[in-house]
Write a protein that holds these residues in place. Structure first.
Motif, PDB file in Angstrom:
ATOM      1  N   MET A 170      38.580 -32.253 -23.953  1.00 60.82           N
ATOM      2  CA  MET A 170      38.991 -32.571 -22.578  1.00 60.82           C
ATOM      3  C   MET A 170      37.789 -32.877 -21.676  1.00 60.82           C
ATOM      4  O   MET A 170      37.879 -33.671 -20.753  1.00 60.82           O
ATOM      5  CB  MET A 170      39.803 -31.420 -21.978  1.00 60.82           C
ATOM      6  N   LEU A 171      36.639 -32.264 -21.977  1.00 61.62           N
ATOM      7  CA  LEU A 171      35.424 -32.505 -21.197  1.00 61.62           C
ATOM      8  C   LEU A 171      34.646 -33.726 -21.702  1.00 61.62           C
ATOM      9  O   LEU A 171      33.597 -34.048 -21.163  1.00 61.62           O
ATOM     10  CB  LEU A 171      34.522 -31.267 -21.231  1.00 61.62           C
ATOM     11  N   GLY A 172      35.159 -34.384 -22.733  1.00 63.41           N
ATOM     12  CA  GLY A 172      34.507 -35.573 -23.258  1.00 63.41           C
ATOM     13  C   GLY A 172      33.293 -35.287 -24.117  1.00 63.41           C
ATOM     14  O   GLY A 172      32.511 -36.192 -24.408  1.00 63.41           O
ATOM     15  N   LYS A 173      33.127 -34.045 -24.549  1.00 63.58           N
ATOM     16  CA  LYS A 173      31.966 -33.685 -25.365  1.00 63.58           C
ATOM     17  C   LYS A 173      32.111 -34.125 -26.815  1.00 63.58           C
ATOM     18  O   LYS A 173      31.117 -34.324 -27.503  1.00 63.58           O
ATOM     19  CB  LYS A 173      31.725 -32.174 -25.320  1.00 63.58           C
ATOM     20  N   ILE A 174      33.345 -34.215 -27.301  1.00 65.18           N
ATOM     21  CA  ILE A 174      33.585 -34.617 -28.680  1.00 65.18           C
ATOM     22  C   ILE A 174      34.765 -35.574 -28.737  1.00 65.18           C
ATOM     23  O   ILE A 174      35.693 -35.478 -27.940  1.00 65.18           O
ATOM     24  CB  ILE A 174      33.871 -33.416 -29.607  1.00 65.18           C
ATOM     25  N   PRO A 175      34.717 -36.539 -29.646  1.00 69.38           N
ATOM     26  CA  PRO A 175      35.892 -37.384 -29.853  1.00 69.38           C
ATOM     27  C   PRO A 175      36.874 -36.651 -30.762  1.00 69.38           C
ATOM     28  O   PRO A 175      36.471 -35.830 -31.576  1.00 69.38           O
ATOM     29  CB  PRO A 175      35.316 -38.612 -30.565  1.00 69.38           C
ATOM     30  N   MET A 176      38.153 -36.907 -30.607  1.00 70.83           N
ATOM     31  CA  MET A 176      39.134 -36.225 -31.451  1.00 70.83           C
ATOM     32  C   MET A 176      40.332 -37.141 -31.667  1.00 70.83           C
ATOM     33  O   MET A 176      40.810 -37.775 -30.736  1.00 70.83           O
ATOM     34  CB  MET A 176      39.598 -34.927 -30.799  1.00 70.83           C
ATOM     35  N   LEU A 177      40.769 -37.184 -32.893  1.00 72.10           N
ATOM     36  CA  LEU A 177      41.979 -37.909 -33.237  1.00 72.10           C
ATOM     37  C   LEU A 177      42.984 -36.880 -33.713  1.00 72.10           C
ATOM     38  O   LEU A 177      42.768 -36.208 -34.713  1.00 72.10           O
ATOM     39  CB  LEU A 177      41.701 -38.924 -34.353  1.00 72.10           C
ATOM     40  N   VAL A 178      44.063 -36.732 -32.991  1.00 76.52           N
ATOM     41  CA  VAL A 178      45.104 -35.793 -33.373  1.00 76.52           C
ATOM     42  C   VAL A 178      46.389 -36.589 -33.542  1.00 76.52           C
ATOM     43  O   VAL A 178      46.853 -37.227 -32.608  1.00 76.52           O
ATOM     44  CB  VAL A 178      45.293 -34.687 -32.314  1.00 76.52           C
ATOM     45  N   ALA A 179      46.908 -36.555 -34.748  1.00 76.00           N
ATOM     46  CA  ALA A 179      48.139 -37.274 -35.056  1.00 76.00           C
ATOM     47  C   ALA A 179      49.292 -36.276 -35.132  1.00 76.00           C
ATOM     48  O   ALA A 179      49.064 -35.073 -35.268  1.00 76.00           O
ATOM     49  CB  ALA A 179      47.983 -38.004 -36.385  1.00 76.00           C
ATOM     50  N   ILE A 183      26.437 -28.921 -42.354  1.00 80.81           N
ATOM     51  CA  ILE A 183      26.674 -29.099 -40.924  1.00 80.81           C
ATOM     52  C   ILE A 183      28.178 -29.191 -40.777  1.00 80.81           C
ATOM     53  O   ILE A 183      28.825 -29.996 -41.437  1.00 80.81           O
ATOM     54  CB  ILE A 183      26.024 -30.385 -40.387  1.00 80.81           C
ATOM     55  N   TYR A 184      28.759 -28.356 -39.937  1.00 78.81           N
ATOM     56  CA  TYR A 184      30.213 -28.352 -39.818  1.00 78.81           C
ATOM     57  C   TYR A 184      30.680 -28.685 -38.413  1.00 78.81           C
ATOM     58  O   TYR A 184      31.684 -28.190 -37.949  1.00 78.81           O
ATOM     59  CB  TYR A 184      30.794 -27.022 -40.319  1.00 78.81           C
ATOM     60  N   ARG A 185      29.998 -29.548 -37.768  1.00 81.10           N
ATOM     61  CA  ARG A 185      30.423 -30.012 -36.450  1.00 81.10           C
ATOM     62  C   ARG A 185      31.317 -31.241 -36.610  1.00 81.10           C
ATOM     63  O   ARG A 185      31.164 -32.004 -37.552  1.00 81.10           O
ATOM     64  CB  ARG A 185      29.212 -30.366 -35.599  1.00 81.10           C
ATOM     65  N   TRP A 186      32.249 -31.402 -35.678  1.00 79.36           N
ATOM     66  CA  TRP A 186      33.183 -32.533 -35.748  1.00 79.36           C
ATOM     67  C   TRP A 186      32.454 -33.861 -35.556  1.00 79.36           C
ATOM     68  O   TRP A 186      32.856 -34.874 -36.086  1.00 79.36           O
ATOM     69  CB  TRP A 186      34.251 -32.422 -34.662  1.00 79.36           C
ATOM     70  N   TRP A 187      31.385 -33.842 -34.746  1.00 87.07           N
ATOM     71  CA  TRP A 187      30.715 -35.095 -34.393  1.00 87.07           C
ATOM     72  C   TRP A 187      29.264 -34.793 -34.054  1.00 87.07           C
ATOM     73  O   TRP A 187      28.944 -33.750 -33.483  1.00 87.07           O
ATOM     74  CB  TRP A 187      31.426 -35.705 -33.179  1.00 87.07           C
ATOM     75  N   LEU A 188      28.376 -35.709 -34.417  1.00 83.75           N
ATOM     76  CA  LEU A 188      26.954 -35.596 -34.069  1.00 83.75           C
ATOM     77  C   LEU A 188      26.475 -36.938 -33.524  1.00 83.75           C
ATOM     78  O   LEU A 188      26.905 -37.994 -34.006  1.00 83.75           O
ATOM     79  CB  LEU A 188      26.114 -35.269 -35.309  1.00 83.75           C
ATOM     80  N   PRO A 189      25.586 -36.924 -32.555  1.00 82.45           N
ATOM     81  CA  PRO A 189      25.059 -38.188 -32.033  1.00 82.45           C
ATOM     82  C   PRO A 189      24.316 -38.987 -33.103  1.00 82.45           C
ATOM     83  O   PRO A 189      24.323 -40.207 -33.086  1.00 82.45           O
ATOM     84  CB  PRO A 189      24.111 -37.778 -30.908  1.00 82.45           C
ATOM     85  N   ASN A 190      23.664 -38.286 -34.036  1.00 84.68           N
ATOM     86  CA  ASN A 190      22.947 -38.944 -35.127  1.00 84.68           C
ATOM     87  C   ASN A 190      23.685 -38.661 -36.435  1.00 84.68           C
ATOM     88  O   ASN A 190      23.443 -37.639 -37.077  1.00 84.68           O
ATOM     89  CB  ASN A 190      21.509 -38.425 -35.200  1.00 84.68           C
ATOM     90  N   PRO A 191      24.575 -39.557 -36.860  1.00 81.57           N
ATOM     91  CA  PRO A 191      25.398 -39.281 -38.046  1.00 81.57           C
ATOM     92  C   PRO A 191      24.607 -39.149 -39.340  1.00 81.57           C
ATOM     93  O   PRO A 191      25.102 -38.588 -40.307  1.00 81.57           O
ATOM     94  CB  PRO A 191      26.371 -40.457 -38.102  1.00 81.57           C
ATOM     95  N   SER A 192      23.358 -39.617 -39.381  1.00 81.53           N
ATOM     96  CA  SER A 192      22.571 -39.473 -40.609  1.00 81.53           C
ATOM     97  C   SER A 192      22.277 -38.005 -40.920  1.00 81.53           C
ATOM     98  O   SER A 192      21.973 -37.661 -42.059  1.00 81.53           O
ATOM     99  CB  SER A 192      21.271 -40.268 -40.522  1.00 81.53           C
TER     100      SER A 192
END
Length: 146
Positions: A119-128, A3-12
């Protein structure tokens, strides 16, 4: 398996696919006598943030910034552990950058879509400030695998 998505609602799901799924593929390859090489696909993110800069394959893995990266690392370890000592099956692990190209339907391979989803709030993102995004085209990946 991956699975190569940045974030999933069910992390398991990351654990189920990136670790257990990869282990299932390795076990199947070990059982199939006609298979002599397993090309295991991973990500450079599996190294986390190692102390070595630039890091190398021998570098000690650092802390992971996401569940995706952490479970890819665990999957890499599981595949290596299961296949270690096999006289018939060799394992090659490719640590890919972000794959992009024709047919990509996920935002991961399309930077503009990642930014839009953030920007639409669909995924969290940390950019340093020191964040780098590295891309590889799918045709180059195909050549490397074959």
């Amino acid at each position: 398996a991956g699975i190569y998505r940045w974030w999933l609602p069910n992390p398991s799901e990351y654990q189920e696919v990136n670790v257990e799924g990869a282990a299932n593929v390795a076990r199947a390859c070990l059982k199939a006598e006609a298979i002599h090489r397993l090309v295991h696909i991973s990500t450079a993110m599996a190294y986390g943030y190692p102390a070595d800069r630039p890091f190398r394959e021998e570098s000690k893995v650092g802390p992971h910034a996401s569940e995706y990266a952490r479970t890819k690392h665990l999957g890499d370890e599981r595949v290596a552990s299961l296949c270690h000592g096999s006289s018939r099956l060799s394992v090659v692990t490719l640590f890919l950058a972000c794959v992009t190209g024709k047919g990509d339907t996920a935002s991961v391979g399309r930077p503009a879509a990642v930014y839009r989803d953030f920007m639409l709030g669909k995924i969290p993102m940390l950019v340093a400030p020191d964040t780098n995004y590295i891309y590889v085209h799918i045709k180059d990946v195909q050549k490397a695998i074959l």
